[in-house]
Design a protein around this motif. Structure first.
Motif, PDB file in Angstrom:
ATOM      1  N   MET A 272       6.317   7.326  -3.408  1.00 19.68           N
ATOM      2  CA  MET A 272       6.399   9.067  -3.483  1.00 19.68           C
ATOM      3  C   MET A 272       7.719   9.158  -3.045  1.00 19.68           C
ATOM      4  O   MET A 272       7.907  10.258  -2.478  1.00 19.68           O
ATOM      5  N   ASP A 273       8.624   8.460  -3.574  1.00 16.94           N
ATOM      6  CA  ASP A 273      10.089   8.491  -3.230  1.00 16.94           C
ATOM      7  C   ASP A 273      10.837   8.870  -4.459  1.00 16.94           C
ATOM      8  O   ASP A 273      10.811   7.741  -5.147  1.00 16.94           O
ATOM      9  N   PHE A 274      11.620   9.774  -4.811  1.00 12.56           N
ATOM     10  CA  PHE A 274      12.558   9.954  -5.981  1.00 12.56           C
ATOM     11  C   PHE A 274      13.218   8.730  -6.229  1.00 12.56           C
ATOM     12  O   PHE A 274      13.391   8.126  -7.089  1.00 12.56           O
ATOM     13  N   ASP A 275      13.802   8.107  -5.103  1.00 15.18           N
ATOM     14  CA  ASP A 275      14.754   6.884  -5.162  1.00 15.18           C
ATOM     15  C   ASP A 275      14.551   6.127  -3.743  1.00 15.18           C
ATOM     16  O   ASP A 275      14.921   6.457  -2.558  1.00 15.18           O
ATOM     17  N   PRO A 276      13.504   5.202  -4.039  1.00 14.81           N
ATOM     18  CA  PRO A 276      13.154   4.356  -2.861  1.00 14.81           C
ATOM     19  C   PRO A 276      14.254   3.616  -2.182  1.00 14.81           C
ATOM     20  O   PRO A 276      14.164   3.040  -0.985  1.00 14.81           O
ATOM     21  N   LEU A 277      15.456   3.518  -2.596  1.00 16.44           N
ATOM     22  CA  LEU A 277      16.585   2.835  -2.109  1.00 16.44           C
ATOM     23  C   LEU A 277      17.620   3.686  -1.395  1.00 16.44           C
ATOM     24  O   LEU A 277      18.420   3.200  -0.781  1.00 16.44           O
ATOM     25  N   ARG A 278      17.439   5.080  -1.617  1.00 14.80           N
ATOM     26  CA  ARG A 278      18.532   5.977  -0.734  1.00 14.80           C
ATOM     27  C   ARG A 278      17.792   7.112  -0.463  1.00 14.80           C
ATOM     28  O   ARG A 278      16.619   7.794  -0.936  1.00 14.80           O
ATOM     29  N   ASP A 279      18.316   7.890   0.663  1.00 14.76           N
ATOM     30  CA  ASP A 279      18.198   9.117   1.214  1.00 14.76           C
ATOM     31  C   ASP A 279      18.985  10.025   0.550  1.00 14.76           C
ATOM     32  O   ASP A 279      20.370  10.142   0.833  1.00 14.76           O
ATOM     33  N   LEU A 280      18.397  10.890  -0.226  1.00 18.74           N
ATOM     34  CA  LEU A 280      19.084  11.642  -1.339  1.00 18.74           C
ATOM     35  C   LEU A 280      20.059  12.796  -0.716  1.00 18.74           C
ATOM     36  O   LEU A 280      19.436  13.682   0.079  1.00 18.74           O
ATOM     37  N   LYS A 281      21.213  12.983  -0.982  1.00 21.54           N
ATOM     38  CA  LYS A 281      21.998  14.070  -0.660  1.00 21.54           C
ATOM     39  C   LYS A 281      22.920  14.427  -1.522  1.00 21.54           C
ATOM     40  O   LYS A 281      23.358  13.430  -2.474  1.00 21.54           O
ATOM     41  N   ILE A 282      23.294  15.508  -1.502  1.00 26.96           N
ATOM     42  CA  ILE A 282      24.421  16.079  -2.739  1.00 26.96           C
ATOM     43  C   ILE A 282      25.528  16.933  -1.820  1.00 26.96           C
ATOM     44  O   ILE A 282      25.371  17.287  -0.767  1.00 26.96           O
ATOM     45  N   LYS A 283      26.608  16.830  -2.111  1.00 21.30           N
ATOM     46  CA  LYS A 283      27.858  17.567  -1.801  1.00 21.30           C
ATOM     47  C   LYS A 283      28.199  18.539  -2.807  1.00 21.30           C
ATOM     48  O   LYS A 283      28.563  18.112  -4.181  1.00 21.30           O
TER      49      LYS A 283
ATOM     50  N   GLY B 235       0.873  -1.214  -0.113  1.00 19.32           N
ATOM     51  CA  GLY B 235       0.038  -0.183   0.064  1.00 19.32           C
ATOM     52  C   GLY B 235       0.777   1.248   0.015  1.00 19.32           C
ATOM     53  O   GLY B 235       0.447   2.219   0.577  1.00 19.32           O
ATOM     54  N   ASP B 236       2.034   1.247  -0.564  1.00 18.27           N
ATOM     55  CA  ASP B 236       2.848   2.404  -0.593  1.00 18.27           C
ATOM     56  C   ASP B 236       2.515   3.096  -1.961  1.00 18.27           C
ATOM     57  O   ASP B 236       3.489   4.262  -2.092  1.00 18.27           O
ATOM     58  N   GLY B 237       1.519   3.081  -2.767  1.00 20.24           N
ATOM     59  CA  GLY B 237       1.232   3.706  -4.038  1.00 20.24           C
ATOM     60  C   GLY B 237       2.383   3.352  -5.202  1.00 20.24           C
ATOM     61  O   GLY B 237       2.182   4.089  -6.146  1.00 20.24           O
ATOM     62  N   PHE B 238       3.107   2.206  -5.084  1.00 19.39           N
ATOM     63  CA  PHE B 238       3.947   1.759  -5.881  1.00 19.39           C
ATOM     64  C   PHE B 238       3.267   0.499  -6.461  1.00 19.39           C
ATOM     65  O   PHE B 238       3.729  -0.598  -5.791  1.00 19.39           O
ATOM     66  N   ILE B 239       2.764   0.403  -7.473  1.00 23.19           N
ATOM     67  CA  ILE B 239       2.054  -0.823  -8.105  1.00 23.19           C
ATOM     68  C   ILE B 239       3.322  -1.656  -8.069  1.00 23.19           C
ATOM     69  O   ILE B 239       4.403  -1.528  -8.505  1.00 23.19           O
ATOM     70  N   ASP B 240       3.251  -2.848  -7.588  1.00 26.02           N
ATOM     71  CA  ASP B 240       4.263  -3.890  -7.546  1.00 26.02           C
ATOM     72  C   ASP B 240       4.981  -4.122  -8.857  1.00 26.02           C
ATOM     73  O   ASP B 240       6.020  -4.451  -8.897  1.00 26.02           O
ATOM     74  N   TYR B 241       4.098  -4.281  -9.941  1.00 27.25           N
ATOM     75  CA  TYR B 241       4.820  -4.378 -11.308  1.00 27.25           C
ATOM     76  C   TYR B 241       5.898  -3.303 -11.577  1.00 27.25           C
ATOM     77  O   TYR B 241       6.991  -3.863 -11.892  1.00 27.25           O
ATOM     78  N   TYR B 242       5.600  -2.369 -11.188  1.00 26.35           N
ATOM     79  CA  TYR B 242       6.519  -1.046 -11.414  1.00 26.35           C
ATOM     80  C   TYR B 242       7.681  -1.023 -10.642  1.00 26.35           C
ATOM     81  O   TYR B 242       8.926  -0.825 -10.688  1.00 26.35           O
ATOM     82  N   GLU B 243       7.233  -1.480  -9.469  1.00 19.95           N
ATOM     83  CA  GLU B 243       8.227  -1.513  -8.316  1.00 19.95           C
ATOM     84  C   GLU B 243       9.136  -2.514  -8.638  1.00 19.95           C
ATOM     85  O   GLU B 243      10.439  -2.397  -8.317  1.00 19.95           O
TER      86      GLU B 243
END
Length: 307
Positions: A160-171, A120-128
């Protein structure tokens, strides 16, 4: 009595073999589905990925194999699938959504319809699943991830996460600056302040700079990006401002409108701008930059340091 006992024994043996032969003829592979049914088959109703309409087709199974497609569901289980949703005994993944029929049975999803979202995270399993496969995630891990609403624990659910695998940060690394103007300063020293932001916070760096010299600033800062958005499509503001603070007698008066000092902004960016402002995509825009304006030049670089 002895003859009667022998007769009864023979009768029992014949009955055993006769029953076995009849059973074998009805269900040779012992999968619980009669051979006649396996040969005649049944209809499958399935909705494939990206489609809304139901596709119906007819299938048969192998009466000599308990599990015709080797998906860990017997042919009988495929025909008698819970909820009356018969599956294809010749395909491990009836609806072609990336999960086998056996996996879907364990997860409690519909193996004949691709549109489901287990966590129920809004990411259809097929696309996830496709998202993770493109990033070479093992299927075992994917099975874990599609049941976790926030894989990277950054507070944004995966759909609703740009990158579900990482917490986005830039240097951001401000390397060098050349100010080819005295900026009206009389002391041959420009009090440079660099301000950097990616929308959530500002980082500041101060350094006195001698005009007309290539000065090494070597200022770095880490900026936490807002992770909320469509997976794979990251867009953030990146803003860099260069200004001359002016000290002592050169200090500007307070602006009567906003109450802030009237700074001299240093135009070292394209288009003779004193501010670098762009829609920044962390997936494509991490590289060195060189700005050039009427007041001088600036070199900086952006790195992806997501966790």
């Amino acid at each position: 009595m002895k003859r009667i006992a022998i007769f009864l024994t023979i009768l029992l043996i014949l009955n055993f073999f006769l029953y076995g032969c009849l059973r074998t003829e009805e269900d040779k592979d012992g999968d619980g589905l009669k051979d006649e049914k396996e040969k005649n088959g049944w209809d499958i109703r399935v909705v494939y990925p990206g489609e809304k309409n139901v596709t119906t087709y007819h299938v048969t199974s192998n009466p000599d194999k308990k599990d015709s497609d080797g998906d860990n569901l017997t042919d009988s289980e495929e025909f008698l699938y819970p909820g009356g949703r018969a599956t294809d005994p010749n395909k491990k993944d009836t609806d072609e959504d990336g999960l086998t029929d056996f996996e879907e049975k364990n997860l409690g999803t519909d193996p004949t319809n691709w549109r489901h979202d287990i966590d129920g995270d809004g990411f259809i399993d097929y696309y996830e699943i496709l998202f993770y496969e493109e990033r070479n995630i093992t299927h075992e891990k994917i099975m874990e991830y599609i049941q976790d609403r926030d894989v990277d624990n950054d507070g944004a659910i995966d759909g609703m996460d740009f990158d579900p695998l990482r917490d986005l940060k830039i240097k951001v690394w401000i390397k060098n600056i050349i100010i080819q103007s005295d900026m009206g300063d009389k002391d041959d020293m420009i009090e440079v302040e660099i301000n950097v932001s990616a929308g959530k916070e500002w980082k500041k760096f101060y350094m006195p700079v001698i005009p007309y010299l290539n000065e090494t600033l070597n200022f770095t800062c880490i900026l936490d990006l807002d992770d909320t958005g469509e997976p794979g499509n990251a867009s953030h503001p990146l803003i860099i401002v260069a200004k001359d603070l002016d000290e002592g007698a050169e200090k500007k008066l307070i602006d009567p409108v906003d109450g802030f000092p009237q700074y001299d902004f240093i135009k070292v960016f394209e288009g003779n701008e004193w501010v670098y402002s762009a829609n920044f995509n962390i997936f494509t825009d991490c590289h060195p930059y060189h700005g050039f304006g009427v007041d001088g030049e600036i070199w900086f670089e952006v790195f992806d340091v997501s966790e």
